[in-house]
Design an enzyme around this catalytic site. Structure first.
Site, PDB file in Angstrom:
ATOM      1  CD  GLU A   1      -1.928  -2.318   1.365  1.00 37.81           C
ATOM      2  OE1 GLU A   1      -2.859  -3.127   1.217  1.00 37.81           O
ATOM      3  OE2 GLU A   1      -0.780  -2.648   1.765  1.00 37.81           O
TER       4      GLU A   1
ATOM      5  CG  HIS B   1      -9.826  -6.215   7.934  1.00 37.62           C
ATOM      6  ND1 HIS B   1      -8.679  -6.393   8.656  1.00 37.62           N
ATOM      7  CD2 HIS B   1      -9.556  -6.674   6.676  1.00 37.62           C
ATOM      8  CE1 HIS B   1      -7.755  -6.960   7.888  1.00 37.62           C
ATOM      9  NE2 HIS B   1      -8.267  -7.136   6.672  1.00 37.62           N
TER      10      HIS B   1
END
Length: 646
Positions: free
Chosen positions: A385, A454
């Site tokens: 990322e 998450h």
């Protein structure tokens, strides 16, 4: 570049920095700077081998690279003196010297992070079909950063025209490379990514020029990146406050005998390329050139930008209005997919990148089928990322329109350097030379049982970051219309999609439907209570108060930063009572920002505004506990009735 011109290039860098030291001694420099005295062989040798079409991304130790690539010395001095005549209008200072006219994307003060931007430049050059390379310049200290290895991996598998130039001066600030880097040759690490590499004497300017020229040829003919480690030495402190207590005088004297300028001077004389008299004249000429640039900059240093002028450089101004066309039914997920398809179809500069967005269709199925329609515009990335986010930012600075999908909003913590330090500041820090039209899409929030790492809603991380726009649509119609608007915006946009909304149905506008970013959406016209929210909690509020529509005006914020202050103040001033709902803990949240606006209104009274926020804890996995942490319909209804009864 001929030898005499190359020698002048080295002198220009050396004399510029010696003059900078003199200005500092006279108390004329505010802030810090980082000199590269002793490293001129690398910067001048690199510049000599590059073509005007090539791009560089230097480090905070950037003066030599700017000078060697041809930046105006008066504008360089002016930049450090904070003058409007500086390369970046005096806003970037010594560590941030963008000069797009010389193929310089600008230096980064965050060690190593410029590597990702350079990777993005290389990606842009490849996509635009240009016969040019990008150069990621970094020091030995940056070789410990993960961004280097993420970008090396991506550059190798994507065959990018990228030169990794490691300027090894043996010290990362005060820590010696011998103590901090486990390696018998940093350049050898490139082997693990199938990238050819070489180590050279960085104090031999001709060796640098030759190595870079060979690397450039290899990159463009073999369509693979290259890695050069140039060994050199910083003959000065890390910054202006550095007393050099961490190294011996014997070490310094040994390296002074290898001063790259003295070595090249001797070579020019011994090879009969020039003589003592000619070189003395050249040295005096360059010294006077630098002095004149300094004097001119000092004479004009009081001419600085005003606050209003600086404010205009935060965002690229964009005039946009709400447009609507025909509508059809569909889900939130389908609305976003439609928007992406229309953007990729109509915009030749647009492309998508992210993990598993191809055949798999993205973690939540949003990009399903797009890779079949746009095989050249859907780029699946490694799990990196930080790397691919920074590369997207670099590509956007080059004029492309990347759309990044981060698999979960929680992973913004990994991409935050690219978002906060580069995308948000590109226009301001470059004095308007750059813009950054990049979109970061990501699913946020709970009600899916994905657990604490998450399900976070991290939008509060990005509130108050000037230059960013943060969008969080609450229904299919606004999701598509806002994403279409984001694609026309030359500012970086964070587009937050709530996971619990992907399957909700509603109207979706056609390709002609847009909602302006920065404009709240008002539903209803009740005058008893104002309900403000965004994303999932806004939908929850609509359901909870469906029987009170005649009394309530609902405001869907849609854009969280910057807020639509005008609409919020107008509606609260008309009604005088408000309920604000959100899925994040209250501290430092969107709701607190809205409350601060209401508190400035004459009608505000303590108790007339209530905030409903999530509990201050991570979201647990069990459904009943997750629901207890987040705002519920019953809580919203009870709070609304309380405020209405006042």
């Amino acid at each position: 570049m001929d030898h005499i011109t190359l020698y002048a290039s080295m002198l220009r860098s050396r004399y510029f920095e010696l003059e900078l030291e003199e200005l500092s001694k006279r108390g004329l420099i505010y802030g810090t700077y980082h000199l590269s005295i002793g490293q001129e062989g690398v910067s001048s040798g690199l510049a000599a081998a590059l073509k005007p079409c090539d791009w560089i991304v230097p480090t905070h130790r950037c003066h030599g690279y700017n000078a060697a690539r041809g930046s105006d010395l008066f504008r360089m001095f002016s930049e450090i003196l904070g003058s409007r005549y500086g390369l970046c209008k005096g806003l970037g200072g010594s560590m941030h010297m963008t000069d797009t006219s010389t193929g310089n994307l600008g230096s980064s003060a965050v060690v190593g992070s410029g590597i990702g931007l350079a990777g993005g430049v290389a990606l842009a050059l490849e996509k635009m079909g240009q016969d040019a390379i990008a150069v990621a310049i970094f020091g030995d200290g940056a070789s410990s950063r993960g961004i280097l290895y993420e970008v090396m991996n991506a550059a190798s598998i994507w065959h990018l025209p990228l030169l990794f130039l490691l300027e090894n001066n043996h010290y990362g600030m005060s820590a010696s490379a011998d103590r901090m880097i486990a390696s018998n040759g940093i350049y050898k690490r490139a082997d693990g990514f199938l990238i050819p590499s070489v180590k050279i004497d960085g104090n031999d300017v001709l060796a640098v020029e030759e190595a870079v020229a060979n690397a450039r040829h290899h990159i463009l003919t073999e369509h693979m990146p290259f890695f050069i480690e140039a060994e050199t030495y910083r003959m000065c402190g890390h910054s202006r406050s550095d007393k050099l207590a961490y190294r011996t005088r014997e070490e310094e004297h040994a390296w002074r005998d290898r001063d790259p300028i003295a070595l090249f001077r001797n070579f020019l004389i011994l090879s009969s390329i020039s003589d003592e008299k000619t070189l003395n004249e050249l040295e005096n000429e360059v010294r006077e050139e630098v002095s004149e640039a300094s004097r001119k900059a000092l004479a004009l240093q009081g001419d600085k930008l005003s606050l209003s002028e600086m404010e205009e450089l935060v965002y690229v101004s964009l005039e946009s209005t709400a447009l609507s066309g025909k509508a059809h039914k569909g889900t939130y997920r389908e609305a976003i997919r439609e928007a992406l398809s229309e953007i990729l179809s109509s915009d030749s500069k647009a492309f998508m990148l992210g993990e598993d967005i191809g055949v798999y269709g993205g973690c939540f199925g949003v990009t399903e089928g797009l890779y079949r329609k746009f095989p050249e515009k859907i780029m699946e990335t490694p799990v990196s990322e930080e790397g691919f986010s920074a590369m997207a930012v670099g590509a956007a600075m080059m004029g492309l329109h990347p759309i990044v999908e981060l698999m979960y909003g929680d992973f913004f913590t990994l991409a935050s350097d690219a978002v906060v330090n580069h995308a948000a500041k590109a226009r301001f820090m470059s004095g308007g030379q750059l813009s950054c039209p990049v979109i970061f899409r990501t699913p946020i929030g709970g009600m899916t049982g994905h657990g604490p790492q998450h399900t976070q809603s991290l939008e509060t991380m990005f509130l108050g970051i000037p230059g960013l726009k943060v969008v969080a649509p609450s229904d299919p119609y606004s999701a598509k219309a806002l994403l279409k608007s984001a694609a026309k915006d030359d500012n970086p946009v964070l587009f937050l999609e709530h996971k619990a909304l992907y399957s909700i149905e509603g109207e979706i506008g056609d390709e002609n439907t847009y909602i302006p970013i920065g404009k709240a959406i008002v539903h209803g016209s009740g005058d008893k209570l104002l309900v403000v929210g965004y994303s999932r909690p806004f939908q929850t509020a609509l359901r909870a108060l469906s029987d009170l529509k005649d009394k309530v005006t609902f405001i869907d914020l849609a854009t969280l930063y910057p807020l639509d202050e005008k609409t919020l103040r107008k509606e609260y001033g008309r009604i005088g009572k408000a309920l604000i709902v959100e899925d994040t803990p209250c501290c430092g949240s969107v709701a607190e920002s809205v409350l601060s606006l209401f508190a400035q209104e004459e009608c505000y009274k303590a108790g007339t505004v209530e905030i409903l926020s999530a509990q201050a804890m991570p979201l647990p996995c069990p459904r009943e506990l997750e629901e207890a942490v987040l705002v519920s319909e019953s809580q919203i209804r009870d709070a609304a009735l309380r405020v209405l009864s006042l």
